[in-house]
Design a protein around this motif. Structure first.
Motif, PDB file in Angstrom:
ATOM      1  N   PRO A 138      27.837  68.265  66.219  1.00 59.38           N
ATOM      2  CA  PRO A 138      27.477  69.222  67.263  1.00 59.38           C
ATOM      3  C   PRO A 138      26.023  69.017  67.700  1.00 59.38           C
ATOM      4  O   PRO A 138      25.243  68.397  66.946  1.00 59.38           O
ATOM      5  CB  PRO A 138      27.641  70.576  66.546  1.00 59.38           C
ATOM      6  N   PRO A 139      25.639  69.542  68.862  1.00 56.93           N
ATOM      7  CA  PRO A 139      24.271  69.343  69.328  1.00 56.93           C
ATOM      8  C   PRO A 139      23.257  69.868  68.317  1.00 56.93           C
ATOM      9  O   PRO A 139      23.500  70.893  67.678  1.00 56.93           O
ATOM     10  CB  PRO A 139      24.204  70.180  70.609  1.00 56.93           C
ATOM     11  N   LEU A 140      22.160  69.143  68.158  1.00 59.51           N
ATOM     12  CA  LEU A 140      21.095  69.645  67.290  1.00 59.51           C
ATOM     13  C   LEU A 140      20.165  70.504  68.153  1.00 59.51           C
ATOM     14  O   LEU A 140      19.524  69.995  69.075  1.00 59.51           O
ATOM     15  CB  LEU A 140      20.322  68.483  66.651  1.00 59.51           C
ATOM     16  N   LEU A 141      20.133  71.789  67.865  1.00 56.26           N
ATOM     17  CA  LEU A 141      19.281  72.697  68.637  1.00 56.26           C
ATOM     18  C   LEU A 141      17.860  72.624  68.088  1.00 56.26           C
ATOM     19  O   LEU A 141      17.666  72.578  66.876  1.00 56.26           O
ATOM     20  CB  LEU A 141      19.796  74.138  68.542  1.00 56.26           C
ATOM     21  N   HIS A 142      16.906  72.623  68.975  1.00 55.22           N
ATOM     22  CA  HIS A 142      15.507  72.611  68.534  1.00 55.22           C
ATOM     23  C   HIS A 142      15.068  74.040  68.210  1.00 55.22           C
ATOM     24  O   HIS A 142      14.599  74.335  67.120  1.00 55.22           O
ATOM     25  CB  HIS A 142      14.623  72.001  69.628  1.00 55.22           C
ATOM     26  N   LEU A 143      15.225  74.936  69.163  1.00 52.30           N
ATOM     27  CA  LEU A 143      14.888  76.363  69.059  1.00 52.30           C
ATOM     28  C   LEU A 143      13.390  76.627  68.862  1.00 52.30           C
ATOM     29  O   LEU A 143      12.990  77.761  68.616  1.00 52.30           O
ATOM     30  CB  LEU A 143      15.704  77.065  67.953  1.00 52.30           C
ATOM     31  N   ASN A 144      12.590  75.582  68.955  1.00 51.78           N
ATOM     32  CA  ASN A 144      11.139  75.768  68.803  1.00 51.78           C
ATOM     33  C   ASN A 144      10.418  74.766  69.708  1.00 51.78           C
ATOM     34  O   ASN A 144       9.382  74.226  69.352  1.00 51.78           O
ATOM     35  CB  ASN A 144      10.776  75.557  67.323  1.00 51.78           C
ATOM     36  N   LEU A 145      11.053  74.514  70.885  1.00 44.99           N
ATOM     37  CA  LEU A 145      10.457  73.555  71.821  1.00 44.99           C
ATOM     38  C   LEU A 145       9.301  74.224  72.560  1.00 44.99           C
ATOM     39  O   LEU A 145       9.482  75.269  73.188  1.00 44.99           O
ATOM     40  CB  LEU A 145      11.505  73.047  72.823  1.00 44.99           C
TER      41      LEU A 145
END
Ligand code: ATP
Ligand code: MG
Length: 343
Positions: A138-145
């Motif tokens: 699944p997509p790797l979410l950054h969530l801290n870009l």
């Protein structure tokens, strides 16, 4: 860790560094809420690395992933526009990664005035890095870009850092998640749907929104919502307000309008209307290529105004122009010989 090989016996693998693997003089690069970043030299490699420590008393609260299994799996990712992670140093609870000599984009934007070709290139490289993370299954979410997590190398190319460290867990309290992000100073990068009590976990559109804000920061070289309190930002953003587009300098190439259009789509109120990175990387590619056309006009054009100003009678203006020019001379994009011959 006992099972992990020592540095010299495990080439190319995720390593558990010992403090003794580094030279004794650690240079502190930054101190932040969750720990510190040092420039350290690996004795065996004779090369600088960055060591990012995590304050273990805060780790749980910061909801940073800090387990060998997780960190070693994100370290396996290799791509030109994401930071290489070499391993960890469990003695000091730290990640060991490539050292990026020009620091963060956040600092660079505040200290140097960038020209349009460089701005477009940085936007494109960031979209490529993000597209890579999101293309995983699944997509790797950054969530801290954010601009402090976009690092700049010797040649002014970027790499995204600190991806995959923040995670959302099933059943997590969304308000708490948002509060913790805001406490990290990330309020500007959080999409408005996160402020509501809907139970949806963040998806790829979270990062696309943050990217829209990053684009604005690159285009304006300003900080979004400067001087506003967290509550004001929260209220204004929930009501559909965004950073001021008029702050993008008027003297801009015509191609900038397309960049602005992408930026506005990225920070759309309705997360379903935000395009995936895969939809606009071709566009950012074409826009950053515009300036790469070989030939004397394109290679020299951005320098013309600096060269004119360099003859100013004010020594400070002259010095700042020379600094600007030398800054661009280090960038492989321009014809150094031609620039030097004009000085
Ligand atoms: P967060 O923990 O949410 O990512 P942050 O990005 O502000 O917050 P750090 O990741 O600890 O904090 O980084 C702080 C600063 O250290 C960065 O802004 C950058 O200037 C510097 N830094 C971080 N990693 C590196 C690196 N690999 N090479 C050079 N400088 C770095
Ligand atoms: Mg960071």
């Amino acid at each position: 860790f006992a099972l992990m090989d020592r540095l010299d016996r495990a080439p190319g693998q995720f390593r558990n560094f010992q403090k003794d693997d580094f030279e004794a003089d650690w240079i502190k690069v930054a101190k932040c809420k969750s720990g510190e970043v040092y420039q350290v030299k690996v004795k065996l490699w004779r090369e600088n690395c960055a060591l990012k420590t995590f304050d273990t008393t805060l780790c749980g609260n910061n909801f940073y992933r800090w387990e060998l299994k997780e960190v070693s799996s994100i370290a396996k990712l290799k791509f030109k526009y994401i930071i290489p992670i070499y391993g960890m140093c469990s003695e000091v609870t730290a990640l060991v990664m490539e050292y990026m000599s020009n620091g963060s984009l956040n600092n660079l934007l505040a200290s140097h005035s960038l020209m349009w070709p460089k701005k477009f290139q940085m936007i494109h490289e960031t979209s490529l890095g993000m597209n890579f993370l999101h293309s995983m299954k699944p997509p790797l979410l950054h969530l801290n870009l954010k601009t402090s997590n976009i690092l700049v190398d010797d040649h002014l190319h970027i790499k995204i850092s600190d991806f995959g460290l923040i995670h959302w867990e099933e059943g997590m309290n969304k308000t708490l998640f948002m509060e913790r992000l805001a406490a990290r100073g990330n309020i500007s990068y959080i999409p408005p749907e996160t402020f509501t009590h809907s139970p949806d976990p963040p998806g790829t559109t979270f990062d696309v929104y943050s990217f829209g804000i990053v684009m604005w920061e690159i285009l304006t070289q300003q900080k979004p919502y400067a001087g506003c309190s967290v509550t004001t930002v929260l209220l204004q953003v929930s009501q559909g307000k965004r950073p001021c587009v008029t702050m993008i300098p008027d003297q801009r190439p015509p191609e900038c309008e397309q960049m602005i259009s992408i930026m506005k789509q990225c920070w759309d109120d309705d997360h379903r209307k935000r395009p995936p990175f895969s939809d606009f990387v071709k566009q950012t590619e074409a826009l950053s290529e515009v300036f790469k056309v070989p030939g004397p006009i394109h290679t020299l054009h951005p320098f013309k105004s600096w060269l004119t100003k360099a003859s100013n009678r004010d020594i400070n203006i002259r010095l700042s122009c020379i600094m600007q020019i030398s800054f661009y001379l280090t960038d492989g994009q321009y014809d150094k010989e031609a620039i030097l011959s004009m000085l």
